[in-house]
Design a protein around this motif. Structure first.
Motif, PDB file in Angstrom:
ATOM      1  N   ARG A 103     -29.535 -12.333  38.106  1.00 38.73           N
ATOM      2  CA  ARG A 103     -28.807 -11.853  39.736  1.00 38.73           C
ATOM      3  C   ARG A 103     -30.958 -12.149  40.434  1.00 38.73           C
ATOM      4  O   ARG A 103     -31.862 -10.994  39.877  1.00 38.73           O
ATOM      5  CB  ARG A 103     -29.091 -10.093  39.908  1.00 38.73           C
ATOM      6  CG  ARG A 103     -29.067  -9.163  41.002  1.00 38.73           C
ATOM      7  CD  ARG A 103     -28.348  -8.044  40.784  1.00 38.73           C
ATOM      8  NE  ARG A 103     -29.045  -7.325  41.843  1.00 38.73           N
ATOM      9  CZ  ARG A 103     -28.198  -6.094  42.759  1.00 38.73           C
ATOM     10  NH1 ARG A 103     -27.119  -6.062  41.873  1.00 38.73           N
ATOM     11  NH2 ARG A 103     -28.388  -5.825  43.514  1.00 38.73           N
ATOM     12  N   GLU A 104     -31.622 -12.188  41.448  1.00 33.21           N
ATOM     13  CA  GLU A 104     -32.528 -11.963  41.998  1.00 33.21           C
ATOM     14  C   GLU A 104     -32.904 -10.409  42.589  1.00 33.21           C
ATOM     15  O   GLU A 104     -31.964 -10.753  43.537  1.00 33.21           O
ATOM     16  CB  GLU A 104     -32.212 -13.305  42.912  1.00 33.21           C
ATOM     17  CG  GLU A 104     -32.100 -14.518  42.918  1.00 33.21           C
ATOM     18  CD  GLU A 104     -33.189 -15.402  43.113  1.00 33.21           C
ATOM     19  OE1 GLU A 104     -34.072 -14.649  43.506  1.00 33.21           O
ATOM     20  OE2 GLU A 104     -32.284 -17.423  42.808  1.00 33.21           O
TER      21      GLU A 104
ATOM     22  N   ALA B 209     -28.783  -2.593  37.955  1.00 30.78           N
ATOM     23  CA  ALA B 209     -29.243  -3.646  39.230  1.00 30.78           C
ATOM     24  C   ALA B 209     -29.049  -3.333  40.529  1.00 30.78           C
ATOM     25  O   ALA B 209     -28.694  -2.533  41.246  1.00 30.78           O
ATOM     26  CB  ALA B 209     -29.341  -5.006  38.679  1.00 30.78           C
ATOM     27  N   GLU B 210     -27.056  -3.102  40.613  1.00 33.03           N
ATOM     28  CA  GLU B 210     -27.338  -2.086  41.411  1.00 33.03           C
ATOM     29  C   GLU B 210     -26.484  -1.062  41.863  1.00 33.03           C
ATOM     30  O   GLU B 210     -27.096  -0.920  42.898  1.00 33.03           O
ATOM     31  CB  GLU B 210     -25.151  -3.117  41.295  1.00 33.03           C
ATOM     32  CG  GLU B 210     -23.990  -2.431  42.067  1.00 33.03           C
ATOM     33  CD  GLU B 210     -24.349  -3.549  43.198  1.00 33.03           C
ATOM     34  OE1 GLU B 210     -24.793  -5.173  42.941  1.00 33.03           O
ATOM     35  OE2 GLU B 210     -24.103  -3.297  44.345  1.00 33.03           O
ATOM     36  N   GLU B 211     -26.598  -0.001  41.021  1.00 31.22           N
ATOM     37  CA  GLU B 211     -27.116   1.035  40.910  1.00 31.22           C
ATOM     38  C   GLU B 211     -28.579   1.157  42.029  1.00 31.22           C
ATOM     39  O   GLU B 211     -28.614   1.829  42.552  1.00 31.22           O
ATOM     40  CB  GLU B 211     -27.205   2.162  39.548  1.00 31.22           C
ATOM     41  CG  GLU B 211     -27.307   3.085  40.042  1.00 31.22           C
ATOM     42  CD  GLU B 211     -26.952   3.817  38.606  1.00 31.22           C
ATOM     43  OE1 GLU B 211     -27.339   4.928  37.961  1.00 31.22           O
ATOM     44  OE2 GLU B 211     -25.626   3.319  37.911  1.00 31.22           O
TER      45      GLU B 211
ATOM     46  N   ALA C 100     -33.550  -5.270  42.432  1.00 34.54           N
ATOM     47  CA  ALA C 100     -34.300  -5.274  40.550  1.00 34.54           C
ATOM     48  C   ALA C 100     -33.720  -7.065  40.567  1.00 34.54           C
ATOM     49  O   ALA C 100     -32.615  -7.357  40.194  1.00 34.54           O
ATOM     50  CB  ALA C 100     -33.386  -4.599  39.722  1.00 34.54           C
ATOM     51  N   GLU C 101     -34.305  -7.717  39.216  1.00 35.93           N
ATOM     52  CA  GLU C 101     -34.005  -8.906  38.809  1.00 35.93           C
ATOM     53  C   GLU C 101     -34.034  -8.932  37.525  1.00 35.93           C
ATOM     54  O   GLU C 101     -34.424  -8.137  36.843  1.00 35.93           O
ATOM     55  CB  GLU C 101     -35.389  -9.677  39.385  1.00 35.93           C
ATOM     56  CG  GLU C 101     -35.506 -11.494  39.103  1.00 35.93           C
ATOM     57  CD  GLU C 101     -35.843 -12.446  39.375  1.00 35.93           C
ATOM     58  OE1 GLU C 101     -35.858 -11.999  41.081  1.00 35.93           O
ATOM     59  OE2 GLU C 101     -36.294 -12.591  38.831  1.00 35.93           O
TER      60      GLU C 101
ATOM     61  N   ALA D  18     -42.607 -16.357  35.561  1.00 30.48           N
ATOM     62  CA  ALA D  18     -42.165 -16.445  36.768  1.00 30.48           C
ATOM     63  C   ALA D  18     -41.819 -14.976  37.948  1.00 30.48           C
ATOM     64  O   ALA D  18     -41.845 -15.175  38.907  1.00 30.48           O
ATOM     65  CB  ALA D  18     -41.581 -17.372  36.937  1.00 30.48           C
ATOM     66  N   SER D  19     -40.982 -14.827  36.947  1.00 30.35           N
ATOM     67  CA  SER D  19     -40.555 -13.221  37.585  1.00 30.35           C
ATOM     68  C   SER D  19     -41.230 -11.927  37.525  1.00 30.35           C
ATOM     69  O   SER D  19     -41.442 -11.381  38.755  1.00 30.35           O
ATOM     70  CB  SER D  19     -39.090 -13.002  36.678  1.00 30.35           C
ATOM     71  OG  SER D  19     -38.264 -12.142  36.893  1.00 30.35           O
TER      72      SER D  19
END
Lengths: 323, 86, 368
Positions: free
Chosen positions: A198-199, A219-221, A229-230, A247-248
């Motif tokens: 997920r980006e 991340a959804e929350e 959130a990645e 990179a992240s």
């Protein structure tokens, strides 16, 4: 195509057995019983006793047999019931499989694949539930992978068999019933790279195995709270894909590592150290860890769940990195 | 040349000295020096800019007439009435 | 990184104009550095070939840091630094802000790095990150809130405080009838178009320069407990910037120029000071300074010496006053000039002598 993680593993086994006559499956209950987690159900009837071999309860023996077969030119797939039991075969894996190429000056190779279940969440108590991936990820000479998705369950085995050195595959026991779509065209075939599942821009959640799904839920929350959130799925635990992680971090400047293994001397510690080494000046907060509680995994469900990383704790850790 | 155009000429000259004055209101009867911290070098550059726009020679003796917007208009009006370059 | 004034302790490299392998000559501009005084062009002080660039664009480094290596005719490998400044020994930890108190402040590594590159004072930032730590965003916010004028004010404050702390000033003042000089300027300007005209400041600066030549004890630097006279004369000219800024870049060799040349150089210097395009040598090598109030009700200014110089000349407004000429009272244009000088380097009698010399020069503007 709708399928499950378990069926994806079985399809991968079926494909490997069909494509390459040197491939065989060996382990406890893989034949008549169909596999402890039913991954090899039906394969005995399909491929016969020559290639689907039940063994006595002796991990050191059948892992050793697998190593010997690999040295002899076969492509064995060894199934170990759980990572806890694999400790009985540590001597074979660490002292033989991992070392022989090195000790023979490159004359010998051990193209062996070992699959084993790992992790807690099924109330199997402390002798069947631990996450000891980091023990194997510590050892040079072997590759360690952790398929977290149906797609990886389907395709990582083939990639592992293509290696000329030992590969250990960790299948988290709670993932077998995972349902989902298997894309016709795989996006990842290799066992070299981590995947951004997920980006995001505000914080990086790094996880592997079953924890990837918890990180995605977190991340959804977080997204509902306005935090992007990645999520990185490590996929390969040894060698670590540092480039994807760094990179992240360069993008988000904050990291939370989620690891069902114990915090002390674990994979989360290793990842945190790599971030410190490579991206210290990119960090806007200390790297946070959400790990398994430092106890033997408890049997009662409420205690077992309390001992594991949960979505709420990941969300809280992510928010804490933002002050 | 009408007053609006004359004001535009003066403004351009002032802004060539102090670009940050673009869009700032000019009080017609107050000296530029008091309003905009214009010093002697700025003032000379202002005269040079007026000279370049209008072609007028503007001798030093006339400088005191050019220290305010009102003064500039009074000075330029008759001199540019019949066809000064602008 | 050259020191562009006593108040400067670090600068940010913003542009390389020349690159490794290129030949450079003394006076060439090779880089641009951002300082509290704005963007300054850095000149080289020797001929040679650039060997390596040591500081990348965007990096803030302390004064004395090697910016680039130049292989010169004499195999010199030194930084483009004014030669008489002592360089810190390599490896010495540079003293850069932030002034962190004994208990280490909570600042994220990324924020700390950003603050260094932006020159933001971390001690003044209230953190909003984890545990009250200063985050990257906090630094960015502080940088946005900061104005260049405030930075310049800080620089002026530092230099002037140091001056008043260290330099025992003495002050002298004299009134001059400058009618002859003004008449000379007016006469000369009469037939000329505005762009060719002189300001009275041009011959006045020439007068100061010529007087300094005759009184070298006011022209130079106080360094390491001793006066170091300068063979050359570079007059710092205090230029006020709209919005409260003040810089005093050097007008090089005014003693060697005629009034026209001096006027051209002065307008160029003022224009560049205002739009930001001063050169490193102009900020570092003034040997004395002149400050002028221009048209002002104040007759006199008692100026503060810019260290490490030892003298500053102040000019009030030129006003018509009653003046005694040959026993009669006449209206004349009168200018009061003051001198503040460093008593460690010179004595009052020498200062008075300097004012006398200027008086003589002012009476014969045609000879300038």
């Amino acid at each position: 195509m709708k399928t499950t993680y378990r069926e994806a593993v079985r399809e991968a086994l079926r494909e490997a057995l069909t494509k390459d006559p040197r491939v065989f499956l060996i382990g406890e209950d893989v034949g008549r019983y169909g596999g402890t987690y039913a991954c090899s159900k039906g394969l005995l009837a399909e491929f016969g006793e020559e290639r689907i071999r039940d063994t006595p309860l002796s991990e050191g023996t059948f892992v050793g047999a697998g190593i010997g077969a690999a040295l002899g030119g076969m492509r064995p797939i060894v199934e170990i019931m759980t990572v806890n039991f694999s400790l009985l075969a540590l001597d074979q894996i660490v002292n033989n499989a991992a070392t022989l190429r090195h000790m023979s000056g490159g004359q010998l190779s051990v193209p062996l694949v070992i699959r084993m279940a790992t992790g807690a969440g099924r109330q199997l108590a402390a002798q069947h539930s631990h996450s000891l991936e980091c023990w194997y990820a510590h050892v040079p000479g072997i590759r360690v992978v952790a398929p977290a998705t149906i797609e990886d369950a389907r395709h990582m085995l083939g990639a592992a068999l293509a290696e000329s050195d030992p590969v250990v595959i960790f299948e988290h026991a709670t993932l077998y019933n995972l349902e989902g779509d298997l894309p016709e065209r795989p996006s990842f075939m290799d066992i070299d790279h981590a995947a951004v599942r997920r980006e995001g821009t505000d914080v990086t959640l790094i996880a592997y195995g079953a924890s990837v799904h918890k990180a995605l839920a977190a991340a959804e929350e977080l997204a509902h709270g306005g935090v992007s959130a990645e999520v990185i799925d490590l996929r390969t635990l040894r060698p670590l894909d540092e480039a994807t992680i760094i990179a992240s971090i360069v993008k988000t400047h904050r990291a939370v590592v989620v690891d069902e293994g114990w915090r002390s001397v674990g994979l989360a510690a290793e990842i945190s150290a790599r971030i410190m080494e490579r991206a210290f000046y990119e960090l806007d907060a200390p790297v946070a860890r959400v790990c398994g509680a430092e106890v033997p995994i408890p049997y009662p469900q409420h205690l077992e769940q309390a001992a594991l990383p949960q979505v709420g704790a990941i969300v809280a850790a992510a928010l804490a990195t933002r002050g | 040349m009408n007053d609006d155009r004359l004001i535009a000429v003066v403004r351009r000259a002032l802004e060539s000295v102090a670009p940050e004055l673009a869009g700032v209101a000019i009080e017609p009867s107050q000296t530029f020096r008091d309003q905009f911290e214009i010093d002697s070098m700025d003032f000379l550059n202002f005269i040079i800019a007026l000279h370049q726009q209008t072609g007028l020679d503007i001798p030093e003796a006339d400088y005191p007439q050019l220290t305010t917007l009102e003064g500039c208009l009074g000075y330029l009006r008759p001199r540019l009435a019949s066809g000064g370059t602008a | 990184m050259p020191s562009l004034g006593a108040d400067m302790d670090a600068g940010t490299l913003v542009e390389w104009r020349r690159h490794p392998g290129e030949r450079v000559a003394r006076g060439d501009i090779i880089a641009v550095v951002e300082t509290q005084k704005g963007a300054i062009e850095i000149e080289v002080f020797q001929d040679g070939v650039i060997e390596t660039i040591e500081v990348p664009v965007g990096q803030k480094v302390p004064v004395g840091t090697v910016l680039a290596r130049i292989r010169g005719a004499e195999e010199l490998a030194a930084a483009p630094t004014p030669p008489s400044r002592p360089l810190p020994t390599p490896g010495e930890t540079p003293e850069i802000p932030p002034a962190v108190t004994a208990e280490r402040a909570r600042i994220s590594p990324r924020a700390r790095r950003r603050a260094e590159s932006l020159g933001v004072d971390l001690a003044a930032i209230a953190g909003t990150g984890p545990g009250g730590a200063v985050s990257f965003e906090d630094v960015e916010r502080a940088a946005r809130a900061r104005s260049p004028a405030a930075d310049m004010r800080k620089a002026i404050a530092a230099a002037m405080s140091r001056s008043k702390r260290e330099i025992p000033h003495y002050y002298l003042e004299a009134s001059y009838d400058v009618s002859a000089l003004l008449d000379w300027v007016a006469e000369r300007n009469a037939g000329r178009a505005p762009p060719e005209r002189l300001l009275a400041m041009a011959p006045l600066l020439k007068v100061v320069a010529l007087a300094l030549r005759q009184m070298p004890v006011l022209n130079g630097f106080w360094r390491d407990g001793a006066f170091l006279p300068s063979d050359e004369i570079h007059l710092g000219v205090a230029i006020s910037l709209r919005g409260g800024g003040l810089v005093a870049p050097a007008l090089h060799h005014p003693d060697r120029m005629d009034a026209e040349q001096l006027m051209r150089n002065l307008s160029d210097l003022v224009a560049r000071a205002r739009r930001g395009g001063l050169r490193s040598s102009e900020l570092s090598d003034s040997t004395a300074t002149v400050t002028s109030l221009g048209e002002s009700i104040a007759d006199t200014i008692f100026p503060v010496i810019y260290p490490p110089q030892v003298a500053i000349v102040g000019m009030g407004g030129i006003v018509q006053r009653a003046w005694v000429v040959d026993g009669r009272i006449e209206p004349r244009q009168v200018l009061r000039i003051s001198l503040a000088a460093d008593h460690r380097a010179s004595n009052g009698i020498q200062g008075a002598r300097f004012l006398e010399i200027m008086g003589r020069l002012l009476q014969e503007p045609g000879k300038l």
